[in-house]
Design a protein around this motif. Sequence first.
Motif, short mmCIF file in Angstrom:
data_model
loop_
_atom_site.label_atom_id
_atom_site.label_comp_id
_atom_site.label_asym_id
_atom_site.label_seq_id
_atom_site.Cartn_x
_atom_site.Cartn_y
_atom_site.Cartn_z
N MET A 1 5.76 8.51 -8.05
CA MET A 1 4.82 9.00 -7.06
C MET A 1 5.43 9.06 -5.66
N VAL A 2 6.35 8.19 -5.35
CA VAL A 2 7.04 8.29 -4.06
C VAL A 2 7.81 9.61 -3.98
N PHE A 3 8.49 9.97 -5.04
CA PHE A 3 9.21 11.25 -5.07
C PHE A 3 8.23 12.42 -5.00
N SER A 4 7.17 12.35 -5.81
CA SER A 4 6.22 13.45 -5.86
C SER A 4 5.52 13.67 -4.53
N SER A 5 5.28 12.61 -3.78
CA SER A 5 4.57 12.72 -2.51
C SER A 5 5.48 12.97 -1.32
N SER A 6 6.77 12.92 -1.51
CA SER A 6 7.68 13.01 -0.36
C SER A 6 8.67 14.16 -0.42
N TYR A 7 8.86 14.80 -1.58
CA TYR A 7 9.97 15.75 -1.70
C TYR A 7 9.79 16.98 -0.81
N VAL A 8 8.54 17.43 -0.60
CA VAL A 8 8.31 18.59 0.27
C VAL A 8 8.64 18.22 1.71
N ASN B 1 -9.00 1.97 8.90
CA ASN B 1 -7.61 2.29 8.56
C ASN B 1 -6.65 1.26 9.14
N THR B 2 -5.72 0.83 8.32
CA THR B 2 -4.68 -0.11 8.76
C THR B 2 -3.46 0.09 7.88
N GLY B 3 -2.30 -0.16 8.43
CA GLY B 3 -1.06 0.13 7.71
C GLY B 3 -0.64 -0.96 6.76
N VAL B 4 -1.03 -0.84 5.49
CA VAL B 4 -0.66 -1.80 4.45
C VAL B 4 -0.15 -1.03 3.24
N THR B 5 0.98 -1.44 2.71
CA THR B 5 1.54 -0.77 1.54
C THR B 5 0.83 -1.21 0.27
N LEU B 6 0.91 -0.37 -0.77
CA LEU B 6 0.38 -0.72 -2.08
C LEU B 6 1.49 -1.42 -2.86
N PRO B 7 1.31 -2.69 -3.22
CA PRO B 7 2.39 -3.46 -3.85
C PRO B 7 2.96 -2.76 -5.08
N PHE B 8 4.28 -2.82 -5.21
CA PHE B 8 5.05 -2.28 -6.32
C PHE B 8 5.11 -0.75 -6.33
N ILE B 9 4.27 -0.07 -5.55
CA ILE B 9 4.17 1.39 -5.66
C ILE B 9 4.64 2.10 -4.39
N SER B 10 4.16 1.67 -3.22
CA SER B 10 4.50 2.35 -1.97
C SER B 10 5.98 2.29 -1.66
#
Length: 393
Positions: free
Chosen positions: A49-56, A356-365
């Motif tokens: 999902m990191v690749f899918s959401s960032s490649y563009v 809204n606050t800046g927190v990553t999703l563990p193992f995924i983000s």
Amino acid sequence: MTQTNTRPLKPRPRDNPNQTKPTTLVNVGGMDFTLLLVVIVLVCIGVIMVFSSSYVRASTRAVFEFDSFYFLRRNGLMAVAGFVTMVFFANVYYGWYRRWAKWLYIITIGLLLLALFFGITAGGAQRWIPIPGTNTNFQPSEIAKAATVFMMAWMTEKYDGALRNWPGFFVFCAVAGLISGLVLDSGFSQGIIVSVIAFGMIFVASPYLWRFIIAGVGAVGGVVFYLFNAENFRGARVLAWQDPFAYAETVGYQIIQSLYAIASGGLFGLGIGNSRQASFVPEAHNDIIFAIIAEELGLVGAALVIMLFGIFIWRGIRVALNAPDTFSAMVAIGIVFAIAFQAIINIAVVTNSIPNTGVTLPFISYGGTSLVVSMALAGVLLNISRYSKDRSG
């Protein structure tokens, strides 16, 4: 006021510190393989999902050298490092960690002070320390989560009975408050997470429920008052949470795009790589990645991710309940707090359930320090599961 006495956490017999313990693979049959599988699946979902959401985004910006695989390459490398770290901690006897708990806490305090005075500022928070000789930074606030878990567990075991009186309670709160305060200064959301870990562990160990409730209500009330009365960026986020479309061009923009992504996913999603909102959502590969999961994998994919975190929490609590001593039980429950609360906050932000606050999703983000630390904590949890009193299931 009459205090309600609950059954105090009684320390189980400590291991002899002079006894030699194995540091290699032992009792493989006792490892919680369900927990291991859940972590592996979550990390694999994250890499995809990191690749899918960032490649563009990566392919259209010079800062990323117009390289579609920029984030995939870096995130894949950190995932490998995370797996190595997890395997290492899963194979080193957890009893050794109690010796280093206070030193990890002290070192982390030093790193947080270093970040406070000399750290790199990004996204309104000064929480990164550059690694010399590389173009990589790391966040001491992520290490603070692990330091808090081990320190609270060590204190609970070493000072058994201290939480029975007010002076001991205040000492525990002071140790928790020091590290929480330093993290809070570098990032409000990270500080709240560390506070929840620390005071959640104190709550579990405390024999007096009302004492904790009085202090907890006061702390929560202070945070709520601050958020709803702050005339700053965080105060604006609270207003945007209440009506994001009234701030569509400023602080409400990210959450609006996130909600659009979730709404367009439907039941089965648009398919991996077919996100329409990934190009518009700020930090789509990081803080808001769950929205892209919901868009590309639909309600089914989003529910699967939530279910996996639910299984992690269930197995983690099971490990804590069957841990062989107080230290390992408290470490296990602290790790559950760390992963569970961070995941809950991230998903709640993406769905606009909280400001809204800046927190990553563990193992995924996307995020190297967060991924490696989360997998290291998972490794410790797996190690404790080897020594569980109940090896059934």
